[in-house]
Design a protein around this motif. Structure first.
Motif, PDB file in Angstrom:
ATOM      1  N   SER B  21     -34.747  34.256  70.524  1.00 24.81           N
ATOM      2  CA  SER B  21     -33.881  33.483  69.622  1.00 24.81           C
ATOM      3  C   SER B  21     -33.486  34.336  68.415  1.00 24.81           C
ATOM      4  N   LYS B  22     -34.468  35.044  67.837  1.00 24.55           N
ATOM      5  CA  LYS B  22     -34.193  35.786  66.597  1.00 24.55           C
ATOM      6  C   LYS B  22     -33.268  36.975  66.840  1.00 24.55           C
ATOM      7  N   LEU B  24     -30.784  36.961  68.997  1.00 21.09           N
ATOM      8  CA  LEU B  24     -29.461  36.337  69.020  1.00 21.09           C
ATOM      9  C   LEU B  24     -28.988  35.992  67.609  1.00 21.09           C
ATOM     10  N   PHE B  25     -29.876  35.382  66.819  1.00 25.69           N
ATOM     11  CA  PHE B  25     -29.509  34.995  65.444  1.00 25.69           C
ATOM     12  C   PHE B  25     -29.086  36.232  64.633  1.00 25.69           C
ATOM     13  N   LYS B  29     -25.613  36.981  62.837  1.00 28.41           N
ATOM     14  CA  LYS B  29     -25.610  37.116  61.374  1.00 28.41           C
ATOM     15  C   LYS B  29     -24.974  38.447  60.945  1.00 28.41           C
ATOM     16  N   LEU B 100     -20.085  28.642  68.908  1.00 25.30           N
ATOM     17  CA  LEU B 100     -21.323  28.011  68.414  1.00 25.30           C
ATOM     18  C   LEU B 100     -21.859  28.785  67.213  1.00 25.30           C
ATOM     19  N   PHE B 103     -23.426  26.776  64.448  1.00 22.85           N
ATOM     20  CA  PHE B 103     -24.699  26.189  64.868  1.00 22.85           C
ATOM     21  C   PHE B 103     -25.813  27.245  64.823  1.00 22.85           C
ATOM     22  N   VAL B 104     -25.497  28.449  65.305  1.00 21.67           N
ATOM     23  CA  VAL B 104     -26.471  29.554  65.276  1.00 21.67           C
ATOM     24  C   VAL B 104     -26.864  29.863  63.825  1.00 21.67           C
ATOM     25  N   TYR B 107     -29.229  27.300  62.498  1.00 19.45           N
ATOM     26  CA  TYR B 107     -30.570  27.471  63.064  1.00 19.45           C
ATOM     27  C   TYR B 107     -31.284  28.670  62.444  1.00 19.45           C
ATOM     28  N   ILE B 111     -33.352  26.061  60.212  1.00 14.71           N
ATOM     29  CA  ILE B 111     -34.340  25.507  61.146  1.00 14.71           C
ATOM     30  C   ILE B 111     -35.498  26.489  61.383  1.00 14.71           C
ATOM     31  N   TRP B 112     -35.198  27.781  61.434  1.00 16.57           N
ATOM     32  CA  TRP B 112     -36.279  28.786  61.579  1.00 16.57           C
ATOM     33  C   TRP B 112     -37.305  28.620  60.452  1.00 16.57           C
ATOM     34  N   ASP B 113     -36.816  28.505  59.208  1.00 20.68           N
ATOM     35  CA  ASP B 113     -37.733  28.393  58.064  1.00 20.68           C
ATOM     36  C   ASP B 113     -38.543  27.103  58.130  1.00 20.68           C
ATOM     37  N   PHE B 115     -39.442  25.500  60.845  1.00 16.82           N
ATOM     38  CA  PHE B 115     -40.443  25.648  61.906  1.00 16.82           C
ATOM     39  C   PHE B 115     -41.559  26.620  61.517  1.00 16.82           C
TER      40      PHE B 115
END
Lengths: 261, 261
Positions: B21-22, B24-25, B29, B100, B103-104, B107, B111-113, B115
């Motif tokens: 996931s990271k 991709l983020f 970014k 998207l 949305f990315v 997240y 949302i990462w922070d 979680f």
């Protein structure tokens, strides 16, 4: 669902995937799987009491673990209970021959934080130990991962867990029955060495690693006659010392740039 | 591989999944996919120059994206080039009908922070907005996700992206051709409404949402005659206001406890 939506959903899965890892880490950290070991089936309220957490948060965590196949959720006469699945019993209870608990802890406590700074890592072209601890960007791997005895033990346990998981596949990938001696370079606690002497009755294995790692090795040794065929050589640093002539390597090279390998 | 090792490897995949996931983020970014839009194929050095990042870090990021199927890695006369895959072109370039990207970004940035603090969330039974911003634990969802105009726009864009992805499936899940009017409660930018009027030529849709969201909606509207059949009602708060009699809901309930639904 159209193909387009299908590939979009796959991507959404990749985007949201980190949440699954963190659910597993949190359940391990809060000792959920230890609480449910030996076949115990408990309600969310009971688990919450034992792990000292809120009932609503615990219930959501347990349901998320059930969705991931780590817990089994059962309902009897209106009461919902949770128990470890076979997967959790085998790998996530902290004590156990195949436990990956130490590896999970290392990933939760260190690797998650390092990946939080992936953007800076790419920009700067350096590891991010300095952002998650008091280390400098140019500190060595050893200084960064072993800042204290406790951290050293945790990292060693993580590597031990990981090695155990792949040891059988590595030990049997080639027929080594014609050999009588081998050396595991960076062999840590000897987890692979132990598997090798199990597979090959005539093999003696020397584990070569840093003195501070070799010092920790005895507490990780399984009992058994085969252990007599494993010796530990706390000689050194594989970047500086003279290496034995016949050796094998499990997974110590991937961290280093080409010019050091 | 034995069954035991197989299930262990699956678990390892779950443990390590957050790194995917990271990756991709971070590529989003740093605008990697934007840099490679319109079929461009560039070397790691070229991409590094354009995104202002280190060459070694960029090369590792691009290779990781290639392993995830987000980039295509090609080698011609010894030169390695990277280009967007179809998946990246469709969903990860920031401008584009199906993007998207918003949305990315949501997240990655929020949302990462949240979680990261999942352990505390389970222990306390509360959201963790107060740990990642200056909000209090009892601040509302609205105050936490919309602390500024910029944050509000980012969140709105994320919800718009997500709704677009599922809009076709939702709009066609039931045959609504017998209806002439509908209301989308919490319909945000009208992404689902737009899909509905495309599918059903006789349907008029009212989007019901908070005034500050409705204010942002015009910049998300696609051009087209069908848009005339969508109206926005900046009336309010669905916890307080009187609701229309005929309505549908896409995904606004999951966030709230049973007693508020």
């Amino acid at each position: 669902m159209s193909n387009e939506e299908g590939s979009g959903q796959e991507l959404l899965d990749l985007i949201k995937g980190f949440r699954r890892s963190k659910v597993l880490f949190t359940a391990c950290k809060l000792k959920v799987f230890d609480t449910l070991k030996n076949g115990a089936v408990l309600t969310a309220e009971d688990v919450a009491g034992k792990i000292n957490a809120s009932v609503c948060g615990t219930e959501q965590l347990l349901d998320a673990c059930a969705a991931l196949g780590l817990l089994e959720r059962t309902e009897r006469v209106g009461v919902v209970g949770y128990g470890n699945t076979e997967l959790a019993s085998l790998y996530l209870v902290s004590e156990g021959e195949h436990s990956l608990h130490g590896f999970v802890t290392h990933y939760n406590d260190h690797i998650w934080d390092l990946f939080t700074h992936l953007e800076s890592a790419v920009q700067e072209g350096t590891n991010q130990f300095h952002r998650v601890s008091r280390r400098r960007a140019d500190d060595s791997f050893k200084d960064s991962f072993y800042p204290s005895k406790e951290a050293q033990l945790q990292f060693t346990r993580a590597m031990h867990d990981l090695t155990k998981l792949g040891a059988h596949a590595v030990a049997t990938a080639f027929d080594l029955s014609g050999f009588t001696s081998a050396c595991d370079l960076g062999g840590c606690t000897g987890a692979l060495a132990h598997r090798l002497v199990q597979e090959y009755p005539h093999l003696k294995v020397t584990v070569f690693d840093l003195p501070e790692i070799i010092e920790l090795a005895p507490s990780f040794q399984p009992v058994g006659q085969q252990a007599a065929r494993i010796s530990f050589m706390p000689a050194g640093d594989f970047f500086k010392d003279r290496l034995p002539e016949r050796l094998y390597i499990l997974s110590i090279i991937h961290d280093w740039p080409d010019d050091k390998c």
